[in-house]
Design a protein around this motif. Structure first.
Motif, short mmCIF file in Angstrom:
data_model
loop_
_atom_site.label_atom_id
_atom_site.label_comp_id
_atom_site.label_asym_id
_atom_site.label_seq_id
_atom_site.Cartn_x
_atom_site.Cartn_y
_atom_site.Cartn_z
N GLY A 163 0.84 -1.24 -0.30
CA GLY A 163 0.16 0.11 -0.01
C GLY A 163 0.72 1.75 -0.22
N ASP A 164 2.13 1.29 0.53
CA ASP A 164 3.16 2.93 0.51
C ASP A 164 3.64 2.12 -0.71
N THR A 165 3.57 1.87 -1.38
CA THR A 165 5.11 1.42 -2.00
C THR A 165 4.61 1.49 -3.82
N TRP A 166 2.72 1.88 -3.88
CA TRP A 166 2.16 2.31 -5.20
C TRP A 166 3.05 2.76 -6.02
N PRO A 167 3.90 3.78 -5.86
CA PRO A 167 4.87 4.84 -7.10
C PRO A 167 5.68 3.95 -7.87
N TRP A 168 6.72 3.21 -6.82
CA TRP A 168 7.26 2.16 -7.26
C TRP A 168 6.84 1.12 -8.26
N THR A 169 6.05 0.78 -8.04
CA THR A 169 5.02 -0.07 -9.05
C THR A 169 4.74 0.58 -10.40
N VAL A 170 4.29 1.75 -9.82
CA VAL A 170 4.24 3.08 -11.90
C VAL A 170 5.81 2.48 -12.44
N LEU A 171 6.50 3.25 -11.55
CA LEU A 171 7.66 3.55 -12.53
C LEU A 171 8.30 1.96 -12.82
N GLY A 172 7.76 1.01 -11.84
CA GLY A 172 8.12 -0.23 -12.68
C GLY A 172 7.22 -0.49 -13.64
N ALA A 173 6.13 -0.20 -14.43
CA ALA A 173 5.29 -0.58 -15.39
C ALA A 173 5.98 0.65 -16.13
N LEU A 174 5.92 1.58 -16.30
CA LEU A 174 6.79 2.22 -17.26
C LEU A 174 7.71 2.05 -18.13
#
Length: 406
Positions: free
Chosen positions: A153-164
């Motif tokens: 729940g706290d690291t979703w920005p990293w997930t978005v970065l990884g997807a990009l």
């Protein structure tokens, strides 16, 4: 026209590129680059270490020679791998030895410039290139995997970065694979200096002949303008004066009228010839303006899309103008086209032209057609061309001319 390199495929069709084989070919190129680079490190380190250790007993020269010759094998593998991202063949620069036998072969290889350039490339590959391959692959795939592994729940920005990063991976991988391939071609392609002084002199003489032809063309244009054209003008004035003494409507008057008409037609043909020999608009306004004026006289519509950062060097500009003129004349005479298009851009120190028409196709560069003259003119400026002309059309002429400003 089918793209010949991964860079061309990505630049021409950025979206369609994703569904092609080029991203996978580029990925295979980098993965195999890591494997070849790691093997090169082992071979070079082992051979060098053995040579240094054994040098004290005078047999260390053999491992060192083996390192040099191993570099030629690494280079040969690199030339083969290059076909993954560049479909144009890279010829082997080595020549067979003049004498048979292993000793003659080794001596010949050690005296070739290509061998030492390949040793330099092998060192570059071992020290830097395969590490960069590994770095690009890690950025494109390992980094997204690490970002996804930290999903909460706290690291979703990293997930978005990884997807990009993962979505951009085909372009990132292909961009580096194309750059690496261009470097390999530059370093491992045979150079003219290795083909001997005779080939260099042949190329220089061909350039001198073309330059002499251009100078003679300018001289002929000047002589026609200052000589024949002025004589035709004077002849027209003489006919006009004679008409003053001829009764209107007489047979002589009708003869003078016919002579004046023929003189006007000859004068117009001569003006067209002079303008074609050395068009003033080319010298005054550049290639694009001259081409637009030239194609404006064709019997079918021609779209001209030439965007250049500045005026080309005069020799290149002149060669290009006459190349386009000759290509368009071929289209008008032989293709049966109803429309044509001239597209030109300056990219990476090259002038790239594409001339297309909707004619019947079937143009064969090896058949002694007008394409032979285009190839000869391109050869004088180290240019190259490719032709795509299936039966039924359309025909595409792709031209690349090295061009350096300043």
């Amino acid at each position: 026209m089918r793209p010949r390199t991964a860079w061309q495929a990505m630049a021409r069709h950025p979206l369609r590129f994703l569904t092609s084989a080029w991203p996978w070919r580029s990925l295979g190129y980098l993965l195999s680059g890591v494997a070849v680079g790691a093997a090169a490190v082992l071979v070079l380190l082992a051979g060098t270490a053995a040579g240094v250790v054994l040098l004290v007993v005078l047999i260390g020269i053999a491992p060192l020679v083996g390192v040099v010759l191993a570099a030629t094998v690494i280079a040969s593998v690199e030339r083969g791998r290059l076909r993954l991202v560049d479909l144009d063949e890279v010829p082997d620069p080595h020549r067979p030895p003049a004498e048979p036998g292993l000793r003659a072969w080794i001596t010949h290889r050690l005296t070739e410039q290509a061998t030492w350039r390949e040793l330099g490339f092998a060192l570059l590959s071992a020290v830097a290139l395969w590490w960069l391959d590994l770095l690009v692959l890690g950025f494109c795939f390992v980094l997204p995997a690490l970002c996804f592994a930290s999903l909460d729940g706290d690291t979703w920005p990293w997930t978005v970065l990884g997807a990009l990063v993962l979505l951009a991976a085909p372009y990132t991988v292909t961009a580096w694979a194309g750059a690496r391939g261009a470097l390999v071609r530059t370093l491992l392609a045979p150079r003219d200096r290795e083909l001997g002084a005779e080939l260099r002199e042949l190329r220089a003489s061909r350039v001198r002949l073309v330059d002499a032809f251009d100078a003679e063309r300018v001289r002929i244009e000047r002589d026609l303008h200052d000589g024949a054209q002025q004589r035709l003008v004077a002849l027209g004035m003489t006919l006009g004066l004679l008409r003053l003494d001829v009764p209107p409507g007489s047979a002589l008057d009708r003869g003078l009228t016919e002579a004046e008409g023929q003189l006007a037609a000859a004068h117009q043909e001569l003006r067209t010839l002079v303008r074609g020999l050395n068009p003033p608009v080319l010298a005054d306004h550049g290639l694009a303006a001259a081409v637009r004026e030239q194609v404006g006289r064709f019997p079918f519509p021609v779209t001209v899309d030439l965007e250049l950062p500045q005026r080309l060097p005069r020799p290149i500009e002149t060669h290009t103008y006459y190349l386009i003129s000759e290509a368009m004349t071929n289209i008008a005479r032989h293709s049966g086209a109803t429309t044509a298009r001239i597209h030109g851009r300056y990219h990476a120190d090259q002038l790239v032209l594409e001339i297309t028409d909707d004619g019947r196709g079937g143009a064969d560069p090896t058949g002694g057609s007008g394409l032979t003259g285009l190839a000869d003119r391109l050869g004088a400026v180290d240019g190259r061309m490719r032709v795509s002309s299936p039966a039924g059309g359309p025909t595409l002429l792709h031209v690349e001319i090295p061009c350096h400003f300043g």
